[in-house]
Design an enzyme around this catalytic site. Structure first.
Site, PDB file in Angstrom:
ATOM      1  N   ARG A  95      77.057  20.631  17.620  1.00 12.75           N
ATOM      2  CA  ARG A  95      77.198  22.000  16.873  1.00 12.75           C
ATOM      3  C   ARG A  95      76.020  22.303  16.422  1.00 12.75           C
ATOM      4  NH1 ARG A  95      82.388  25.255  15.065  1.00 12.75           N
ATOM      5  NH2 ARG A  95      80.981  26.782  16.578  1.00 12.75           N
ATOM      6  N   ASP A 244      76.897  29.998   8.139  1.00 14.42           N
ATOM      7  CA  ASP A 244      76.732  28.555   8.781  1.00 14.42           C
ATOM      8  C   ASP A 244      75.341  28.162   8.398  1.00 14.42           C
ATOM      9  OD1 ASP A 244      79.091  29.911  10.354  1.00 14.42           O
ATOM     10  OD2 ASP A 244      78.957  27.936  10.983  1.00 14.42           O
ATOM     11  N   ASN A 254      76.041  33.482  10.675  1.00 16.43           N
ATOM     12  CA  ASN A 254      77.429  33.471  10.623  1.00 16.43           C
ATOM     13  C   ASN A 254      77.999  33.965  11.901  1.00 16.43           C
ATOM     14  OD1 ASN A 254      79.881  32.725   8.883  1.00 16.43           O
ATOM     15  ND2 ASN A 254      80.051  34.903   9.151  1.00 16.43           N
TER      16      ASN A 254
HETATM   17  O1  MRU Z   1      82.724  28.504  14.839  1.00 19.13           O
HETATM   18  P1  MRU Z   1      83.112  28.314  13.768  1.00 19.13           P
HETATM   19  O2  MRU Z   1      84.683  28.680  13.788  1.00 19.13           O
HETATM   20  O3  MRU Z   1      82.794  27.240  13.414  1.00 19.13           O
HETATM   21  O4  MRU Z   1      82.448  29.344  12.937  1.00 19.13           O
HETATM   22  C1  MRU Z   1      82.735  29.677  11.558  1.00 19.13           C
HETATM   23  C2  MRU Z   1      82.086  30.558  10.966  1.00 19.13           C
HETATM   24  O5  MRU Z   1      81.164  31.354  11.187  1.00 19.13           O
HETATM   25  C3  MRU Z   1      82.247  30.581   9.400  1.00 19.13           C
HETATM   26  O6  MRU Z   1      82.336  31.991   8.967  1.00 19.13           O
HETATM   27  C4  MRU Z   1      81.452  29.847   8.606  1.00 19.13           C
HETATM   28  O7  MRU Z   1      81.248  28.410   9.211  1.00 19.13           O
HETATM   29  C5  MRU Z   1      81.779  29.857   7.266  1.00 19.13           C
HETATM   30  S1  MRU Z   1      83.192  28.644   6.907  1.00 19.13           S
HETATM   31  C6  MRU Z   1      83.209  28.695   5.270  1.00 19.13           C
END
Ligand code: MRU
Length: 361
Positions: A95, A244, A254
């Site tokens: 990812r 993120d 994010n």
């Molecule tokens: O694709 P995801 O579900 O991993 O994305 C998560 C997010 O965007 C969250 O807002 C971010 O990782 C912060 S988690 C504390």
């Protein structure tokens, strides 16, 4: 596992790494065995585990297990490190946006590299595992700190909007954005939350609603395209979301849709807060233009709950994240305090002592 810090996304059972299968919530709480390296990579890519900090912590445990496996092959130190570098590369590609993945990998690789100067591969792998455990404990603590700092920004009563899931499932502990909400709620404030469903993967509907409901925090689910109307009509006091990856100037990646929310909040003069641990800052990039944006399979857009929702053969575009410019961010709530503009200055100060923690004791 339900604890006073919320539901942890992972647990170790002996030498087995078990992940809460977040794809199945809120319907059922089941664990996915991510002990084998290929299963670990699948688990992160397929979003069995998701949320930037939880991905970083999972990667740390997974890589420590991989180190133990490589050490058991009784190869020499150089061969061991070469194999670990290959695994680290594969894992890091699962990812691309959440910088915590790279952070967790680099931290474990650093432990191995330093340990191997005077210890065996087995001892190095065991130190890596100890450090993964420490990383988890640090995240639990940092979530709490974010909650406490953030709570000071939350008025009583307060109507909050949030996006995606930045709770304990995503952050290994109290939560980042949800940590702030939890701390304010448990401090006795009258909190109510509008939760974006967060298409296409519906982390808001499936996970944030689940966590808030478990804690009996008043929550209302809304579709992503309702935020303008809600800001106009529901007296929203603030928006709190996770992150993120945060660049040195405060630009923040994010979940896709965060930028829309920030623009609407800015128009309505509603404070827009990011909540994130120090491991979500990327000290190697000056601004958000350098953040890689993950593009996921178009099937996530053309289908919902396994059913096709559009014409046969429809094409779709599926960027999983967007970048909110720092000019739209009122403050960044971290485990080292609340950062305010100018972010280049406040972020540099917050990151100043960041690398002391990776030393092997
Ligand atoms: O694709 P995801 O579900 O991993 O994305 C998560 C997010 O965007 C969250 O807002 C971010 O990782 C912060 S988690 C504390």
């Amino acid at each position: 596992m339900q604890t006073d810090i919320g539901i942890l996304p992972l647990k170790m059972e002996g030498q087995r790494l078990l992940l809460v299968d977040q794809r199945l919530l809120p319907g059922s709480l089941e664990y996915f065995d991510a002990t084998a390296f290929d299963d670990l990579c699948f688990g992160i890519k397929a979003m069995v585990v998701r949320g930037a900090p939880s991905i970083g912590v999972t990667a740390a445990f997974g890589l420590a297990l991989e180190a133990a496996r490589q050490a058991n092959l009784s190869v020499g130190a150089a061969e061991f490190m070469a194999a670990m570098q290959r695994s680290a590369k594969v894992l890091n590609a699962t990812r691309p946006t959440a910088v915590n993945l790279r952070w967790g990998i680099e931290r474990i690789m650093g432990v191995l590299e330093r340990a191997l100067k005077e210890r065996s591969t087995q001892e190095a792998a065991s130190l890596a595992f100890d450090d993964a455990q420490r990383i988890l404990e640090e995240h639990i603590e940092s979530n709490r700190a974010i909650g406490e700092y953030g709570n000071k920004l939350i008025p009583d009563p307060c109507r909050i909007m949030t996006h995606c899931n930045a709770g304990s499932l995503a952050a290994c502990g109290w939560g980042t954005a949800l940590g702030v909400i939890r701390s304010a709620h448990f401090a006795g404030k009258a909190i109510s939350v509008f939760v974006d469903e967060t298409r296409p993967r519906n982390q808001g509907a499936n996970l944030t609603m689940y966590e808030l409901t478990e804690d009996k925090i008043p929550a209302t689910l809304v579709c992503d395209n309702m935020s303008g109307h809600i800001m106009l009509t529901k007296n929203i006091d603030c928006v709190v979301v996770g992150a993120d990856r945060i660049a040195l100037n405060g630009d923040t990646a994010n979940k896709i849709g965060t930028y829309n929310l920030a623009v609407v909040a800015n128009y309505h003069k509603v404070p827009f807060y990011i909540a994130a641990p120090i491991s979500t800052f990327d000290a190697t990039i000056a601004d958000g233009s350098h953040i890689p944006i993950e593009e996921r399979d178009e099937i996530e857009v053309v289908q919902q709950a396994g059913q096709t929702i559009t014409v046969p053969g429809a094409r779709a575009y599926n960027p999983a994240f967007d970048v909110t410019p720092s000019s739209l961010i009122t403050a960044i709530i971290t485990d080292r305090g609340v950062l305010r503009p100018p972010y280049t200055k406040s972020i540099a100060a917050a990151l100043a002592d960041n690398f002391a923690m990776t030393e092997i004791k």
